[in-house]
Design a protein around this motif. Sequence first.
Motif, PDB file in Angstrom:
ATOM      1  N   ALA A  22      47.455 -78.053 -17.536  1.00 44.79           N
ATOM      2  CA  ALA A  22      46.263 -77.808 -16.907  1.00 44.79           C
ATOM      3  C   ALA A  22      46.666 -78.114 -15.125  1.00 44.79           C
ATOM      4  O   ALA A  22      47.535 -78.658 -14.817  1.00 44.79           O
ATOM      5  N   SER A  24      44.644 -78.356 -11.184  1.00 46.62           N
ATOM      6  CA  SER A  24      43.625 -78.515 -10.296  1.00 46.62           C
ATOM      7  C   SER A  24      43.620 -77.824  -8.803  1.00 46.62           C
ATOM      8  O   SER A  24      44.942 -77.913  -8.250  1.00 46.62           O
ATOM      9  N   THR A  90      30.116 -77.152 -15.152  1.00 49.88           N
ATOM     10  CA  THR A  90      30.744 -76.620 -16.175  1.00 49.88           C
ATOM     11  C   THR A  90      31.068 -75.004 -15.670  1.00 49.88           C
ATOM     12  O   THR A  90      29.994 -74.386 -15.504  1.00 49.88           O
ATOM     13  N   TRP A  96      39.540 -65.308 -17.042  1.00 52.95           N
ATOM     14  CA  TRP A  96      40.387 -66.095 -16.921  1.00 52.95           C
ATOM     15  C   TRP A  96      40.992 -66.612 -18.269  1.00 52.95           C
ATOM     16  O   TRP A  96      40.335 -66.633 -19.244  1.00 52.95           O
ATOM     17  N   GLU A 100      36.780 -72.151 -20.156  1.00 51.74           N
ATOM     18  CA  GLU A 100      35.733 -73.217 -19.305  1.00 51.74           C
ATOM     19  C   GLU A 100      36.416 -74.141 -18.486  1.00 51.74           C
ATOM     20  O   GLU A 100      37.674 -74.801 -19.149  1.00 51.74           O
ATOM     21  N   THR A 101      36.078 -74.452 -17.468  1.00 51.96           N
ATOM     22  CA  THR A 101      36.562 -75.571 -16.449  1.00 51.96           C
ATOM     23  C   THR A 101      35.652 -76.136 -15.783  1.00 51.96           C
ATOM     24  O   THR A 101      34.451 -75.927 -16.228  1.00 51.96           O
ATOM     25  N   GLN A 102      36.035 -77.128 -14.913  1.00 56.37           N
ATOM     26  CA  GLN A 102      34.904 -77.998 -14.474  1.00 56.37           C
ATOM     27  C   GLN A 102      35.235 -78.210 -12.955  1.00 56.37           C
ATOM     28  O   GLN A 102      36.125 -77.828 -12.492  1.00 56.37           O
ATOM     29  N   HIS A 120      38.392 -78.387  -8.515  1.00 54.07           N
ATOM     30  CA  HIS A 120      38.146 -77.347  -9.752  1.00 54.07           C
ATOM     31  C   HIS A 120      39.383 -77.718 -10.678  1.00 54.07           C
ATOM     32  O   HIS A 120      40.523 -77.411 -10.522  1.00 54.07           O
ATOM     33  N   THR A 121      39.016 -78.038 -11.808  1.00 55.67           N
ATOM     34  CA  THR A 121      39.833 -78.518 -12.689  1.00 55.67           C
ATOM     35  C   THR A 121      40.206 -78.026 -13.962  1.00 55.67           C
ATOM     36  O   THR A 121      39.179 -77.208 -14.293  1.00 55.67           O
ATOM     37  N   GLY A 122      41.169 -78.219 -14.886  1.00 55.40           N
ATOM     38  CA  GLY A 122      41.499 -77.456 -16.127  1.00 55.40           C
ATOM     39  C   GLY A 122      41.871 -75.855 -15.907  1.00 55.40           C
ATOM     40  O   GLY A 122      41.487 -75.073 -16.775  1.00 55.40           O
ATOM     41  N   LEU A 123      42.393 -75.652 -14.874  1.00 54.66           N
ATOM     42  CA  LEU A 123      42.496 -74.218 -14.762  1.00 54.66           C
ATOM     43  C   LEU A 123      44.266 -73.918 -15.368  1.00 54.66           C
ATOM     44  O   LEU A 123      44.933 -74.721 -15.219  1.00 54.66           O
ATOM     45  N   SER A 162      45.685 -81.924 -13.028  1.00 54.54           N
ATOM     46  CA  SER A 162      44.125 -82.629 -13.205  1.00 54.54           C
ATOM     47  C   SER A 162      44.733 -83.694 -14.202  1.00 54.54           C
ATOM     48  O   SER A 162      45.492 -84.100 -14.518  1.00 54.54           O
TER      49      SER A 162
END
Length: 162
Positions: A22, A24, A90, A96, A100-102, A120-123, A162
């Motif tokens: 992941a 960020s 969310t 993408w 779902e990312t945060q 922007h995390t979880g990318l 992240s």
Amino acid sequence: MADLVRPAGTTGHVVFRGEDDAHSLNVADMFLNARAADLYRAFTNPDRLAAWTKGRTPEQADRTLVLEIPELGTTAQLTVDEPNTRVGFTWRQDGWALPETQVSIDFHPTLRATLLTVTHTGLAEADVDAARALWRNHLQSRLHRGLIRDSGPVAVVMGRPS
């Protein structure tokens, strides 16, 4: 332990990959002569949010704030609401790799400006450049043009695990 990755053909940015693959993205922007409360309302008032994003905020039965930006393929739901300090979403983005990312947006007031930071995390690695373009070229510039008049963005963009 994070790995430093420089994607082929890129210059001027560095991407970090965490053990879970992941990524960020951090974006910082100074809004001159803007109060944290003004920026907070831009992200939490449905009419203001829809105006600067060129999206829509359909009313939800449970009163949860949801943002839809069809032209960008974005749907975001407000999940954190700390008045004048922080909001979180969310984030769902068409096309993408991860569904779902945060997103966390923090407001840091100074004497004559407010520093806005976006994390922007979880990318997925494949989506880091698209996320950067989304924030810099679309949402960040729209917020400057449409909501608050100032001398323009002073942005710093970087990737980190992240």
